[in-house]
Design a protein around this motif. Structure first.
Motif, PDB file in Angstrom:
ATOM      1  N   ASN A   1       0.808  -1.221   0.000  1.00 42.99           N
ATOM      2  CA  ASN A   1       0.000   0.000   0.000  1.00 42.99           C
ATOM      3  C   ASN A   1       0.847   1.279   0.000  1.00 42.99           C
ATOM      4  N   ASP A   2       2.090   1.182   0.513  1.00 38.96           N
ATOM      5  CA  ASP A   2       2.943   2.372   0.570  1.00 38.96           C
ATOM      6  C   ASP A   2       3.323   2.906  -0.811  1.00 38.96           C
ATOM      7  N   ILE A   3       3.275   2.045  -1.826  1.00 40.68           N
ATOM      8  CA  ILE A   3       3.612   2.480  -3.188  1.00 40.68           C
ATOM      9  C   ILE A   3       2.705   3.646  -3.571  1.00 40.68           C
ATOM     10  N   PHE A   4       1.390   3.450  -3.375  1.00 40.62           N
ATOM     11  CA  PHE A   4       0.435   4.475  -3.798  1.00 40.62           C
ATOM     12  C   PHE A   4       0.183   5.532  -2.714  1.00 40.62           C
ATOM     13  N   GLU A   5       0.665   5.268  -1.517  1.00 36.57           N
ATOM     14  CA  GLU A   5       0.555   6.287  -0.467  1.00 36.57           C
ATOM     15  C   GLU A   5       1.723   7.268  -0.541  1.00 36.57           C
ATOM     16  N   GLY A   6       2.762   6.891  -1.268  1.00 38.89           N
ATOM     17  CA  GLY A   6       3.903   7.812  -1.400  1.00 38.89           C
ATOM     18  C   GLY A   6       4.725   7.902  -0.128  1.00 38.89           C
ATOM     19  N   THR A   7       4.813   6.808   0.612  1.00 36.41           N
ATOM     20  CA  THR A   7       5.570   6.805   1.867  1.00 36.41           C
ATOM     21  C   THR A   7       7.047   7.119   1.635  1.00 36.41           C
ATOM     22  N   THR A   8       7.604   6.586   0.560  1.00 36.21           N
ATOM     23  CA  THR A   8       9.009   6.878   0.222  1.00 36.21           C
ATOM     24  C   THR A   8       9.102   7.298  -1.246  1.00 36.21           C
ATOM     25  N   ASP A   9      10.209   7.971  -1.577  1.00 35.37           N
ATOM     26  CA  ASP A   9      10.408   8.400  -2.971  1.00 35.37           C
ATOM     27  C   ASP A   9      10.684   7.206  -3.876  1.00 35.37           C
ATOM     28  N   ILE A  10      11.375   6.204  -3.307  1.00 38.88           N
ATOM     29  CA  ILE A  10      11.802   5.050  -4.107  1.00 38.88           C
ATOM     30  C   ILE A  10      11.343   3.772  -3.412  1.00 38.88           C
ATOM     31  N   VAL A  11      10.834   2.832  -4.178  1.00 46.29           N
ATOM     32  CA  VAL A  11      10.483   1.511  -3.644  1.00 46.29           C
ATOM     33  C   VAL A  11      11.322   0.473  -4.391  1.00 46.29           C
ATOM     34  N   VAL A  12      12.065  -0.321  -3.621  1.00 47.39           N
ATOM     35  CA  VAL A  12      12.964  -1.308  -4.217  1.00 47.39           C
ATOM     36  C   VAL A  12      12.397  -2.718  -4.030  1.00 47.39           C
ATOM     37  N   CYS A  13      12.411  -3.501  -5.095  1.00 51.74           N
ATOM     38  CA  CYS A  13      11.944  -4.889  -5.016  1.00 51.74           C
ATOM     39  C   CYS A  13      12.586  -5.684  -6.140  1.00 51.74           C
ATOM     40  N   ASP A  14      12.431  -7.002  -6.107  1.00 53.88           N
ATOM     41  CA  ASP A  14      12.967  -7.770  -7.223  1.00 53.88           C
ATOM     42  C   ASP A  14      11.997  -7.670  -8.406  1.00 53.88           C
ATOM     43  N   GLY A  15      12.467  -8.069  -9.564  1.00 55.69           N
ATOM     44  CA  GLY A  15      11.683  -7.896 -10.773  1.00 55.69           C
ATOM     45  C   GLY A  15      10.424  -8.749 -10.827  1.00 55.69           C
ATOM     46  N   PHE A  16      10.410  -9.837 -10.089  1.00 59.42           N
ATOM     47  CA  PHE A  16       9.215 -10.689 -10.057  1.00 59.42           C
ATOM     48  C   PHE A  16       8.082  -9.954  -9.337  1.00 59.42           C
ATOM     49  N   VAL A  17       8.378  -9.540  -8.124  1.00 56.66           N
ATOM     50  CA  VAL A  17       7.380  -8.825  -7.315  1.00 56.66           C
ATOM     51  C   VAL A  17       6.964  -7.525  -8.014  1.00 56.66           C
ATOM     52  N   GLY A  18       7.941  -6.796  -8.535  1.00 55.61           N
ATOM     53  CA  GLY A  18       7.652  -5.519  -9.193  1.00 55.61           C
ATOM     54  C   GLY A  18       6.748  -5.693 -10.397  1.00 55.61           C
ATOM     55  N   ASN A  19       7.053  -6.697 -11.196  1.00 55.30           N
ATOM     56  CA  ASN A  19       6.276  -6.936 -12.407  1.00 55.30           C
ATOM     57  C   ASN A  19       4.838  -7.340 -12.083  1.00 55.30           C
ATOM     58  N   VAL A  20       4.696  -8.268 -11.144  1.00 54.36           N
ATOM     59  CA  VAL A  20       3.356  -8.740 -10.771  1.00 54.36           C
ATOM     60  C   VAL A  20       2.539  -7.595 -10.165  1.00 54.36           C
ATOM     61  N   THR A  21       3.163  -6.822  -9.283  1.00 55.83           N
ATOM     62  CA  THR A  21       2.466  -5.711  -8.631  1.00 55.83           C
ATOM     63  C   THR A  21       2.014  -4.671  -9.654  1.00 55.83           C
ATOM     64  N   LEU A  22       2.909  -4.333 -10.558  1.00 57.88           N
ATOM     65  CA  LEU A  22       2.572  -3.332 -11.572  1.00 57.88           C
ATOM     66  C   LEU A  22       1.419  -3.817 -12.459  1.00 57.88           C
ATOM     67  N   LYS A  23       1.512  -5.076 -12.899  1.00 63.93           N
ATOM     68  CA  LYS A  23       0.456  -5.586 -13.777  1.00 63.93           C
ATOM     69  C   LYS A  23      -0.870  -5.766 -13.048  1.00 63.93           C
ATOM     70  N   ALA A  24      -0.802  -6.166 -11.774  1.00 61.05           N
ATOM     71  CA  ALA A  24      -2.042  -6.288 -10.992  1.00 61.05           C
ATOM     72  C   ALA A  24      -2.685  -4.906 -10.849  1.00 61.05           C
ATOM     73  N   SER A  25      -1.871  -3.896 -10.609  1.00 55.61           N
ATOM     74  CA  SER A  25      -2.404  -2.536 -10.470  1.00 55.61           C
ATOM     75  C   SER A  25      -3.024  -2.070 -11.779  1.00 55.61           C
ATOM     76  N   GLU A  26      -2.365  -2.365 -12.889  1.00 58.58           N
ATOM     77  CA  GLU A  26      -2.928  -1.989 -14.193  1.00 58.58           C
ATOM     78  C   GLU A  26      -4.252  -2.716 -14.423  1.00 58.58           C
ATOM     79  N   GLY A  27      -4.288  -4.004 -14.035  1.00 56.29           N
ATOM     80  CA  GLY A  27      -5.512  -4.782 -14.194  1.00 56.29           C
ATOM     81  C   GLY A  27      -6.641  -4.224 -13.346  1.00 56.29           C
ATOM     82  N   LEU A  28      -6.307  -3.828 -12.121  1.00 50.71           N
ATOM     83  CA  LEU A  28      -7.319  -3.249 -11.242  1.00 50.71           C
ATOM     84  C   LEU A  28      -7.816  -1.920 -11.818  1.00 50.71           C
ATOM     85  N   GLY A  29      -6.893  -1.151 -12.380  1.00 51.53           N
ATOM     86  CA  GLY A  29      -7.266   0.122 -13.011  1.00 51.53           C
ATOM     87  C   GLY A  29      -8.282  -0.084 -14.126  1.00 51.53           C
ATOM     88  N   ARG A  30      -8.037  -1.103 -14.963  1.00 50.44           N
ATOM     89  CA  ARG A  30      -8.982  -1.369 -16.061  1.00 50.44           C
ATOM     90  C   ARG A  30     -10.331  -1.828 -15.517  1.00 50.44           C
TER      91      ARG A  30
END
Lengths: 364, 364
Positions: free
Chosen positions: A220-249
């Motif tokens: 939840n901190d990604i969209f709350e803007g808790t930090t300027d940068i969020v670091v994660c591995d590419g698996f988690v990052g990719n899934v999270t980004l695509k899930a967010s895009e899917g939720l947006g649609r």
């Protein structure tokens, strides 16, 4: 001082019909910019005639016979299409003729080609993809990696944090941007081994004043803007980004259908249209288009494949700003200072977890 | 046949003011149900007097002196509060006095207490948390694990897939629900080693007709409803779920602020209210409240901590349905058939990846 940017004009879903008007419009915004348009010359000249307006003397055309399609495998992009617009645009960066390259082409191919042509910065094991997401504070959250690295060791996440920090510091003019490590809870005991060891590396850097490490953050901190940068591995990052895009649609579909059925048709459609437009403007802002491929010996920016001319212009702007603010040498310097090449990654993790003699280890 | 459910009435953000009216309303819906209300007797009796309506002869009160708070550590919940309403509710399942337990208390504590009291099913290394998310097809997407296991090996993800499949088959009346493996791309070459090996295990089961394995799915497929079940490790599941919740809150804020400023105040607020209500109804439906703790020798359901009485009633309903459809023995049977206990997990992975003699291996 003139800044030259090379543009893969054939990439993305729309090719020259988007990239050319974006390039023309961008030039009017930045009087110090020059653009090298790369692609099939005939197609580019035709588009230039169509969209021509004002002074285009700072536009140069560089012919490239082939095009990397959105479906091309990395193998095809890398081995078979050596004269692609994507490859030629990146080559121009390598040869010093452009300070940065921009492409809306297929991400995997762009990363592979960029890595092959430019190579990684000394001290960086793997390049990462850093994108920008909007947050509730109306600012950007920079997130990396978004899919280039599906299996990461602590030293990789550590390098992503350092590169992200250098990028944000330069691009946003923040001397000490905050870095959060994506985890399943805020407490230090939470998470898997890789994340825990990464946190130790980042805490050590923080204590020496080398990075502004906030600690663990949650999804939840990604969209709350808790930090300027969020670091994660590419698996988690990719899934999270695509899930967010899917939720947006999904949100878009719900608003359209609910309002169309709930009110008199036209009024409902109008309200749905207004709601979706407001949401898009805040949740998917064009000005955030342009992900950075970090860790390479040259600047490469990736636009969304489906970007329109306005959004593609913002990707060019990001590449231009990165060149202007010298992001490449900032990252190179940061990495060189913090990650002495001779020291192997495995030694570093062991050192951090078993030794108290940290300062000496790191300043060798 | 009467089905008895034990309810931790003190858990969650609201305690008896939510759990008691939910229990009373639920009894009126299900004439075959009996509920054991667990908590501080005085508080429960007071709430019962307040919310009393109709026949409550099928409600029993079981005193428990302590309460596990939302902030209590697992240590405290497990070692120091042995007479908590949460623990007593789970004990009733263990003792066969209830067929399932429901709690809105702290997830980590509930998992730890349930695992300690009930133990895992033979063949299951680790229990998992399975939640339901809405999708564009207006149906449920079951997703697991949601955070119980941050470091998973292929055999764990494999077990999650089997348990999820048995659960959905029973709960949704679908004989062959589809199972998707969460990954960074659909192609088989994508992903990390754990995911690739899990896919091999699931393909082997699929070929024997034991599971309906769809293949890899991506983040967006969760909300698109591509498969009935999405399997992932608890790290990815937790981050994805929290990021989605965070994005949902962001959407709410944007709709409220944009509409309030964009139209005449009152009309804008009314439109925002309508839009948010429509979205909530579709994106966060109360009828999906009640996550399953799978892999234990007893049924335990976790309600959202902030659930209202209507949503909590749905969590009781899910527990009741799970008991009625005999989810526990279905999962136990599935696991026993597919994962012979004697065979160690490591051997299985080796067998699958190196041997063609698969059928013999699995029917031992």
């Amino acid at each position: 001082m003139t800044i030259k940017i090379s543009i893969d004009c054939m990439g993305g879903d729309h090719g020259p019909s988007v990239t050319i008007p974006a390039a023309i419009s961008f030039l009017q915004r930045e009087p110090d910019a020059e653009l090298i348009l790369v692609g099939q010359e005939e197609a580019l000249r035709a588009a230039l005639r169509k969209y021509k307006q004002g002074d285009i003397s700072r536009l140069h055309v560089q012919h490239a016979a082939e095009v990397v399609t959105m479906d091309d495998s990395i193998e095809v992009a890398l081995r078979r299409k050596k004269d692609s617009s994507m490859r030629v645009a990146v080559n121009l960066v390598k040869d010093g003729q452009a300070s940065a390259a921009v492409s809306a082409g297929n991400t995997g191919a762009l990363m592979a080609v960029s890595r092959y042509v430019l190579k990684t910065i000394p001290g960086v094991d793997r390049p990462a993809i850093c994108t920008i997401l909007p947050n509730q504070k109306d600012g950007p959250t920079y997130m990396l990696d978004l899919g280039a690295n599906v299996d990461c060791e602590p030293q990789h996440l550590h390098q992503f944090a350092l590169m992200g920090s250098a990028l944000v510091s330069a691009m946003e003019g923040k001397p000490r941007p905050t870095v959060g490590l994506l985890n399943v809870g805020e407490e230090e005991i939470k998470g898997n081994e890789v994340v825990k060891q990464t946190a130790e590396l980042l805490h050590a850097d923080h204590e020496k004043g080398l990075i502004n490490f906030y600690g663990n953050v949650e999804g939840n901190d990604i969209f709350e803007g808790t930090t300027d940068i969020v670091v994660c591995d590419g698996f988690v990052g990719n899934v999270t980004l695509k899930a967010s895009e899917g939720l947006g649609r999904f949100v878009k579909i719900v608003l359209t259908t609910e309002f169309k059925k709930g009110f008199f048709n036209k009024l409902g459609a109008l309200i749905a249209y207004g709601a979706i437009k407001a949401l898009s403007r805040r949740l998917n802002p064009s000005r955030y288009n342009g992900a950075s491929l970090l860790g390479l010996r040259g600047l490469v920016f990736k636009s969304h494949g489906g970007a329109d001319a306005y959004a593609f212009e913002w990707a060019i702007q990001r590449a231009y700003d990165a060149a202007k603010y010298d992001v490449l040498s900032r990252i190179t310097t940061t990495i060189a200072e913090l990650i002495p090449q001779a020291e192997s990654a495995a030694e570093r993790v062991t050192a951090i977890t078993s030794s108290t003699d940290l300062t000496e280890q790191k300043t060798v």
